[in-house]
Enzyme design. Structure first.
Site, PDB file in Angstrom:
ATOM      1  N   ASP A 134       0.876  -0.891   0.003  1.00 44.13           N
ATOM      2  CA  ASP A 134      -0.374  -0.415  -0.165  1.00 44.13           C
ATOM      3  C   ASP A 134       0.427   1.028   0.249  1.00 44.13           C
ATOM      4  O   ASP A 134       0.084   2.268  -0.316  1.00 44.13           O
ATOM      5  CB  ASP A 134      -0.938  -0.006   0.961  1.00 44.13           C
ATOM      6  CG  ASP A 134      -0.541   0.041   2.366  1.00 44.13           C
ATOM      7  OD1 ASP A 134       1.107  -0.058   2.763  1.00 44.13           O
ATOM      8  OD2 ASP A 134      -0.985  -0.179   3.298  1.00 44.13           O
ATOM      9  N   SER A 135       2.301   1.151   0.042  1.00 45.80           N
ATOM     10  CA  SER A 135       3.228   1.600  -0.040  1.00 45.80           C
ATOM     11  C   SER A 135       2.723   2.677  -1.681  1.00 45.80           C
ATOM     12  O   SER A 135       3.795   3.921  -1.704  1.00 45.80           O
ATOM     13  CB  SER A 135       4.809   2.039   0.444  1.00 45.80           C
ATOM     14  OG  SER A 135       5.136   0.610  -0.007  1.00 45.80           O
ATOM     15  N   ASP A 177      -1.452  -6.621  -1.257  1.00 45.59           N
ATOM     16  CA  ASP A 177      -1.780  -5.280   0.068  1.00 45.59           C
ATOM     17  C   ASP A 177      -3.107  -5.487   0.604  1.00 45.59           C
ATOM     18  O   ASP A 177      -3.680  -5.338  -0.833  1.00 45.59           O
ATOM     19  CB  ASP A 177      -1.169  -4.141   0.779  1.00 45.59           C
ATOM     20  CG  ASP A 177       0.541  -4.269   1.816  1.00 45.59           C
ATOM     21  OD1 ASP A 177       0.528  -5.293   2.426  1.00 45.59           O
ATOM     22  OD2 ASP A 177       1.146  -3.452   1.967  1.00 45.59           O
ATOM     23  N   LYS A 220      -1.754  -9.006   1.977  1.00 50.75           N
ATOM     24  CA  LYS A 220      -0.810  -8.863   2.970  1.00 50.75           C
ATOM     25  C   LYS A 220      -2.229  -7.949   3.960  1.00 50.75           C
ATOM     26  O   LYS A 220      -2.307  -7.140   3.103  1.00 50.75           O
ATOM     27  CB  LYS A 220       0.416  -7.913   2.859  1.00 50.75           C
ATOM     28  CG  LYS A 220       1.060  -7.982   4.355  1.00 50.75           C
ATOM     29  CD  LYS A 220       2.552  -7.610   4.200  1.00 50.75           C
ATOM     30  CE  LYS A 220       2.637  -6.007   3.439  1.00 50.75           C
ATOM     31  NZ  LYS A 220       2.300  -5.133   4.350  1.00 50.75           N
ATOM     32  N   GLU A 244      -2.698  -6.215   7.564  1.00 49.81           N
ATOM     33  CA  GLU A 244      -1.226  -5.377   8.750  1.00 49.81           C
ATOM     34  C   GLU A 244      -2.471  -5.865   9.795  1.00 49.81           C
ATOM     35  O   GLU A 244      -4.154  -5.550  10.163  1.00 49.81           O
ATOM     36  CB  GLU A 244      -2.043  -4.077   8.463  1.00 49.81           C
ATOM     37  CG  GLU A 244      -0.816  -3.580   8.086  1.00 49.81           C
ATOM     38  CD  GLU A 244      -0.192  -1.464   7.516  1.00 49.81           C
ATOM     39  OE1 GLU A 244      -0.946  -1.301   8.204  1.00 49.81           O
ATOM     40  OE2 GLU A 244       0.008  -1.795   6.963  1.00 49.81           O
ATOM     41  N   GLU A 294       7.512  -5.157  11.191  1.00 50.27           N
ATOM     42  CA  GLU A 294       8.817  -3.460  10.741  1.00 50.27           C
ATOM     43  C   GLU A 294       8.446  -2.826  12.026  1.00 50.27           C
ATOM     44  O   GLU A 294       7.844  -2.096  12.755  1.00 50.27           O
ATOM     45  CB  GLU A 294       7.382  -2.716   9.732  1.00 50.27           C
ATOM     46  CG  GLU A 294       7.996  -1.315   9.979  1.00 50.27           C
ATOM     47  CD  GLU A 294       6.458  -0.747   7.903  1.00 50.27           C
ATOM     48  OE1 GLU A 294       6.017  -1.758   7.222  1.00 50.27           O
ATOM     49  OE2 GLU A 294       7.059   0.320   8.027  1.00 50.27           O
TER      50      GLU A 294
HETATM   51  O1  KIV Z   1       2.966  -1.066   1.787  1.00 51.29           O
HETATM   52  C1  KIV Z   1       4.226  -1.463   2.082  1.00 51.29           C
HETATM   53  O2  KIV Z   1       5.759  -1.278   1.277  1.00 51.29           O
HETATM   54  C2  KIV Z   1       5.070  -2.580   3.076  1.00 51.29           C
HETATM   55  C3  KIV Z   1       6.078  -3.063   3.212  1.00 51.29           C
HETATM   56  C4  KIV Z   1       6.499  -1.708   4.512  1.00 51.29           C
HETATM   57  C5  KIV Z   1       6.419  -4.449   4.469  1.00 51.29           C
HETATM   58  O3  KIV Z   1       4.221  -3.370   3.411  1.00 51.29           O
END
Ligand code: KIV
Length: 263
Positions: free
Chosen positions: A42-43, A81, A110, A112, A179
């Protein structure tokens, strides 16, 4: 790579490597490298869309980037994500969100944190959707965490995170990202789990490491947390190449005969 290889690599003490990836061209490059798996994180909201945090990521955004990455690196194990709140609704809506990412080509999703997610993780894994967990500094909770800071620093918080990691394993996660947590806690969690841990800002003793593509390649000059190592000076290389192009056009050096159609 499949979900069982993650555990096998942990058992064999082989480090797992993961890199975020958001677009087709980067995916084409990464497909020819030995990196084990790609994360459409999600980054993407920050690195590709310029938002200040990950809360602006939507399921449509991640699905679109996932399909582009899968077209470029279909042979890699690609994890996508589940973005902010997309898996905190009704079971049906949560499953639809995960379905969108899997149908975009992801091989796993993934999400959180553990609290409130364990039943969903069980349901998804039983439905054919492998789930990677994510603990520590989870940006989707940034406002309830009181900002972006190292997590699990006191004994109580550390013990809670260890219990969360065990609960994620028990619910069916095949791996957990850790993290921004102290090395000692990451080591303790890694040793307590049968599934692998993949660290970012969690020291050298996790079962694998993940970095954001733009950080790893030195494209991101605005923000460099302590845990990032740039393995390339991407920003300087790109801007120098653009300078050369502009100069060549302005001085008549480009296009030259070799770039021209003669008839
Ligand atoms: O979205 C992302 O970049 C992440 C990493 C920090 C693992 O979830």
């Amino acid at each position: 790579m499949n979900i069982f290889d993650f555990t096998l690599m942990k058992q064999r003490n082989e480090k797992i490597t993961m890199i975020t990836c958001y677009d087709y061209t980067s995916a084409r490059m990464l497909t020819g490298t030995p990196v084990d798996c790609l994360l459409v994180g999600d980054s993407v909201a920050m690195t590709m869309h310029g938002y200040k945090d990950t809360l602006s990521a939507t399921i449509e955004m991640i699905a679109l980037h996932t399909s582009a990455v899968c077209r470029g690196a279909g042979d890699k194990f690609i994890i996508a994500d589940l973005p902010f709140l997309s898996y905190r609704k009704s079971l049906s809506e949560n499953v639809t969100a995960a379905q969108m990412l899997m149908q975009a080509g992801a091989k796993a999703v993934k999400l959180e944190n553990a609290a409130g997610n364990l039943e969903l993780i069980r349901h998804l894994t039983e439905s054919g959707i492998p789930v990677m967990g994510h603990l520590g500094l989870t940006m989707q909770l940034m406002h309830t965490l009181g900002g972006l800071k190292v997590q699990g620093k006191n004994q109580q918080a550390a013990e809670r995170m260890k219990q969360d990691a065990l609960a994620l394993q028990e619910a069916g996660c095949f791996a957990v990202v850790l993290e921004c947590i102290p090395n000692a806690l990451a080591t303790d969690i890694t040793q307590s789990l049968l599934i692998p841990t993949i660290g970012i800002g969690a020291g050298p003793h996790t079962d694998g490491q993940v970095l954001v593509y733009q950080d790893l390649l030195g494209f991101n000059i605005d923000f460099k947390p302590k845990f990032v190592k740039s393995f390339h000076d991407g920003y300087a290389h790109v801007t120098n190449s653009i300078d050369e192009y502009v100069k060549a056009v302005r001085t008549g050096g480009f296009p030259s005969d070799e770039h021209c159609y003669k008839s």
